[in-house]
Design a protein around this motif. Structure first.
Motif, PDB file in Angstrom:
ATOM      1  N   MET A  37       0.822  -1.207   0.000  1.00 51.27           N
ATOM      2  CA  MET A  37       0.000   0.000   0.000  1.00 51.27           C
ATOM      3  C   MET A  37       0.862   1.266   0.000  1.00 51.27           C
ATOM      4  O   MET A  37       0.571   2.238  -0.682  1.00 51.27           O
ATOM      5  N   ALA A  38       1.952   1.244   0.793  1.00 50.48           N
ATOM      6  CA  ALA A  38       2.827   2.413   0.867  1.00 50.48           C
ATOM      7  C   ALA A  38       3.429   2.724  -0.498  1.00 50.48           C
ATOM      8  O   ALA A  38       3.510   3.896  -0.903  1.00 50.48           O
ATOM      9  N   ALA A  39       3.845   1.691  -1.214  1.00 53.12           N
ATOM     10  CA  ALA A  39       4.445   1.902  -2.542  1.00 53.12           C
ATOM     11  C   ALA A  39       3.437   2.534  -3.496  1.00 53.12           C
ATOM     12  O   ALA A  39       3.798   3.380  -4.325  1.00 53.12           O
ATOM     13  N   LYS A  40       2.189   2.142  -3.387  1.00 56.43           N
ATOM     14  CA  LYS A  40       1.155   2.696  -4.265  1.00 56.43           C
ATOM     15  C   LYS A  40       0.916   4.174  -3.957  1.00 56.43           C
ATOM     16  O   LYS A  40       0.804   5.000  -4.875  1.00 56.43           O
ATOM     17  N   LEU A  41       0.856   4.510  -2.675  1.00 54.76           N
ATOM     18  CA  LEU A  41       0.648   5.909  -2.288  1.00 54.76           C
ATOM     19  C   LEU A  41       1.838   6.776  -2.690  1.00 54.76           C
ATOM     20  O   LEU A  41       1.660   7.906  -3.161  1.00 54.76           O
ATOM     21  N   ILE A  42       3.044   6.240  -2.504  1.00 57.04           N
ATOM     22  CA  ILE A  42       4.238   6.989  -2.898  1.00 57.04           C
ATOM     23  C   ILE A  42       4.271   7.195  -4.411  1.00 57.04           C
ATOM     24  O   ILE A  42       4.624   8.271  -4.898  1.00 57.04           O
ATOM     25  N   SER A  43       3.874   6.187  -5.161  1.00 55.77           N
ATOM     26  CA  SER A  43       3.834   6.300  -6.621  1.00 55.77           C
ATOM     27  C   SER A  43       2.830   7.365  -7.045  1.00 55.77           C
ATOM     28  O   SER A  43       3.096   8.160  -7.954  1.00 55.77           O
ATOM     29  N   LEU A  44       1.677   7.389  -6.390  1.00 54.72           N
ATOM     30  CA  LEU A  44       0.693   8.431  -6.664  1.00 54.72           C
ATOM     31  C   LEU A  44       1.255   9.814  -6.378  1.00 54.72           C
ATOM     32  O   LEU A  44       1.077  10.755  -7.167  1.00 54.72           O
ATOM     33  N   LEU A  45       1.950   9.944  -5.238  1.00 55.15           N
ATOM     34  CA  LEU A  45       2.507  11.232  -4.842  1.00 55.15           C
ATOM     35  C   LEU A  45       3.593  11.694  -5.812  1.00 55.15           C
ATOM     36  O   LEU A  45       3.648  12.868  -6.190  1.00 55.15           O
ATOM     37  N   ILE A  46       4.467  10.771  -6.208  1.00 54.89           N
ATOM     38  CA  ILE A  46       5.507  11.101  -7.187  1.00 54.89           C
ATOM     39  C   ILE A  46       4.860  11.620  -8.470  1.00 54.89           C
ATOM     40  O   ILE A  46       5.254  12.659  -9.018  1.00 54.89           O
ATOM     41  N   GLY A  47       3.860  10.892  -8.947  1.00 54.02           N
ATOM     42  CA  GLY A  47       3.167  11.324 -10.150  1.00 54.02           C
ATOM     43  C   GLY A  47       2.529  12.688  -9.972  1.00 54.02           C
ATOM     44  O   GLY A  47       2.624  13.551 -10.851  1.00 54.02           O
ATOM     45  N   TYR A  48       1.891  12.898  -8.816  1.00 52.63           N
ATOM     46  CA  TYR A  48       1.218  14.172  -8.578  1.00 52.63           C
ATOM     47  C   TYR A  48       2.205  15.338  -8.620  1.00 52.63           C
ATOM     48  O   TYR A  48       1.934  16.374  -9.245  1.00 52.63           O
ATOM     49  N   LEU A  49       3.338  15.173  -7.968  1.00 54.33           N
ATOM     50  CA  LEU A  49       4.320  16.263  -7.906  1.00 54.33           C
ATOM     51  C   LEU A  49       4.842  16.611  -9.304  1.00 54.33           C
ATOM     52  O   LEU A  49       4.976  17.790  -9.645  1.00 54.33           O
ATOM     53  N   PHE A  50       5.129  15.614 -10.103  1.00 51.52           N
ATOM     54  CA  PHE A  50       5.564  15.893 -11.470  1.00 51.52           C
ATOM     55  C   PHE A  50       4.423  16.519 -12.282  1.00 51.52           C
ATOM     56  O   PHE A  50       4.640  17.430 -13.081  1.00 51.52           O
ATOM     57  N   GLY A  51       3.221  16.043 -12.053  1.00 53.07           N
ATOM     58  CA  GLY A  51       2.082  16.547 -12.808  1.00 53.07           C
ATOM     59  C   GLY A  51       1.803  18.015 -12.577  1.00 53.07           C
ATOM     60  O   GLY A  51       1.294  18.712 -13.469  1.00 53.07           O
ATOM     61  N   THR A  52       2.122  18.510 -11.383  1.00 50.30           N
ATOM     62  CA  THR A  52       1.832  19.910 -11.063  1.00 50.30           C
ATOM     63  C   THR A  52       2.744  20.892 -11.792  1.00 50.30           C
ATOM     64  O   THR A  52       2.516  22.106 -11.726  1.00 50.30           O
ATOM     65  N   ILE A  53       3.766  20.391 -12.466  1.00 53.10           N
ATOM     66  CA  ILE A  53       4.624  21.261 -13.278  1.00 53.10           C
ATOM     67  C   ILE A  53       3.874  21.561 -14.576  1.00 53.10           C
ATOM     68  O   ILE A  53       3.803  20.724 -15.477  1.00 53.10           O
ATOM     69  N   LEU A  54       3.280  22.726 -14.672  1.00 48.72           N
ATOM     70  CA  LEU A  54       2.481  23.078 -15.852  1.00 48.72           C
ATOM     71  C   LEU A  54       3.383  23.699 -16.916  1.00 48.72           C
ATOM     72  O   LEU A  54       3.728  24.871 -16.857  1.00 48.72           O
ATOM     73  N   THR A  55       3.757  22.904 -17.880  1.00 53.20           N
ATOM     74  CA  THR A  55       4.647  23.363 -18.942  1.00 53.20           C
ATOM     75  C   THR A  55       4.058  24.558 -19.681  1.00 53.20           C
ATOM     76  O   THR A  55       4.782  25.490 -20.052  1.00 53.20           O
ATOM     77  N   ALA A  56       2.757  24.542 -19.897  1.00 54.86           N
ATOM     78  CA  ALA A  56       2.107  25.642 -20.609  1.00 54.86           C
ATOM     79  C   ALA A  56       2.321  26.962 -19.883  1.00 54.86           C
ATOM     80  O   ALA A  56       2.555  28.005 -20.515  1.00 54.86           O
ATOM     81  N   ASP A  57       2.255  26.933 -18.563  1.00 59.78           N
ATOM     82  CA  ASP A  57       2.456  28.162 -17.796  1.00 59.78           C
ATOM     83  C   ASP A  57       3.887  28.661 -17.933  1.00 59.78           C
ATOM     84  O   ASP A  57       4.127  29.870 -18.077  1.00 59.78           O
ATOM     85  N   LEU A  58       4.847  27.742 -17.921  1.00 53.48           N
ATOM     86  CA  LEU A  58       6.246  28.139 -18.077  1.00 53.48           C
ATOM     87  C   LEU A  58       6.485  28.772 -19.442  1.00 53.48           C
ATOM     88  O   LEU A  58       7.176  29.800 -19.551  1.00 53.48           O
ATOM     89  N   VAL A  59       5.919  28.181 -20.488  1.00 55.75           N
ATOM     90  CA  VAL A  59       6.108  28.699 -21.846  1.00 55.75           C
ATOM     91  C   VAL A  59       5.464  30.077 -21.993  1.00 55.75           C
ATOM     92  O   VAL A  59       6.063  31.011 -22.536  1.00 55.75           O
ATOM     93  N   VAL A  60       4.243  30.224 -21.497  1.00 56.86           N
ATOM     94  CA  VAL A  60       3.534  31.495 -21.624  1.00 56.86           C
ATOM     95  C   VAL A  60       4.220  32.594 -20.820  1.00 56.86           C
ATOM     96  O   VAL A  60       4.352  33.735 -21.277  1.00 56.86           O
ATOM     97  N   ARG A  61       4.677  32.266 -19.610  1.00 55.08           N
ATOM     98  CA  ARG A  61       5.387  33.268 -18.804  1.00 55.08           C
ATOM     99  C   ARG A  61       6.669  33.723 -19.499  1.00 55.08           C
ATOM    100  O   ARG A  61       7.029  34.905 -19.452  1.00 55.08           O
ATOM    101  N   LYS A  62       7.355  32.790 -20.146  1.00 49.58           N
ATOM    102  CA  LYS A  62       8.575  33.131 -20.857  1.00 49.58           C
ATOM    103  C   LYS A  62       8.276  34.067 -22.029  1.00 49.58           C
ATOM    104  O   LYS A  62       9.041  35.009 -22.306  1.00 49.58           O
ATOM    105  N   LYS A  63       7.174  33.843 -22.708  1.00 49.02           N
ATOM    106  CA  LYS A  63       6.843  34.622 -23.895  1.00 49.02           C
ATOM    107  C   LYS A  63       6.182  35.958 -23.580  1.00 49.02           C
ATOM    108  O   LYS A  63       6.396  36.944 -24.286  1.00 49.02           O
ATOM    109  N   THR A  64       5.363  35.996 -22.532  1.00 48.64           N
ATOM    110  CA  THR A  64       4.544  37.190 -22.296  1.00 48.64           C
ATOM    111  C   THR A  64       4.689  37.804 -20.912  1.00 48.64           C
ATOM    112  O   THR A  64       4.293  38.951 -20.708  1.00 48.64           O
TER     113      THR A  64
END
Length: 205
Positions: free
Chosen positions: A1-28
């Motif tokens: 169970m711990a491995a599953k929760l940690i895997s979810l958390l790892i995925g969540y943290l990477f997912g919160t990096i919004l590439t679109a926001d980084l690109v738009v901030r760089k451009k505008t």
């Protein structure tokens, strides 16, 4: 169970990096929520700033999904393959509801399409390919997105077992939820077709 929760958390943290926001901030200098439809995804950025900017967003979203799965595999080298799907689910949830952006996020199409391929290459490829064919044949992105995850959920239940099937079903439910407004517009004949959806506004570079 711990491995599953940690895997979810790892995925969540990477997912919160919004590439679109980084690109738009760089451009505008603005955040992505102030541009176009406000959706932090490839389609919105491509509509506003062209193919190159959209491709950067897509690349970033695919890479963060790959990174989430790779980190999970490195942490749990002997873990069950389903841990990869937990990471994919976490990444999609993080992309759609990022904590750092007050839970305002995207629709998770890129993270899901890449993630299901990383978990089950053949099933993912079949689902992604058929979904893309639906997009090209109908011209409707929301329909294709929902087809991808629905088909993958069915195939996963059939070939990967109940636990993976339930996770795939959750991904399908998320995709349906995020595209429900678009599906309603399709039913009413109000949704823009693919070519119109990606068309750059006049005057944009």
């Amino acid at each position: 169970m711990a491995a599953k929760l940690i895997s979810l958390l790892i995925g969540y943290l990477f997912g919160t990096i919004l590439t679109a926001d980084l690109v738009v901030r760089k451009k505008t200098g603005k955040n992505v929520f102030e541009v176009g439809s406000g959706n932090p995804g490839m389609a919105n950025v491509m509509r506003q700033f062209g193919f190159k900017a959209g491709a950067l967003v897509l690349s970033g979203d695919l890479l963060k999904t790959i990174a989430a799965v790779l980190v999970t595999m490195l942490l749990f080298p002997k873990g069950a393959p389903v841990l990869r799907l937990y990471a994919v689910l976490g990444c999609t949830v993080g992309h759609n509801w990022p904590l750092w952006h007050r839970f305002r996020g995207g629709k998770g199409v890129a993270t899901t399409c890449m993630g299901i391929f990383l978990y089950a290459p053949l099933l993912g490829l079949i689902s992604d390919a058929i979904g893309m064919l639906v997009v090209f044949s109908t011209g409707y992105l929301p329909v294709g997105a929902v087809v991808i995850t629905t088909l993958f959920a069915v195939l996963t239940f059939l070939f990967k077992g109940a636990e993976a099937g339930v996770l795939a079903l959750v991904l399908a439910a998320i995709m349906f939820d995020r595209h429900l407004p678009g599906l309603i517009r399709v039913a009413k004949g109000e949704e823009k077709r693919n070519a119109q959806y990606f068309k750059k506004r006049s005057g944009k570079t």
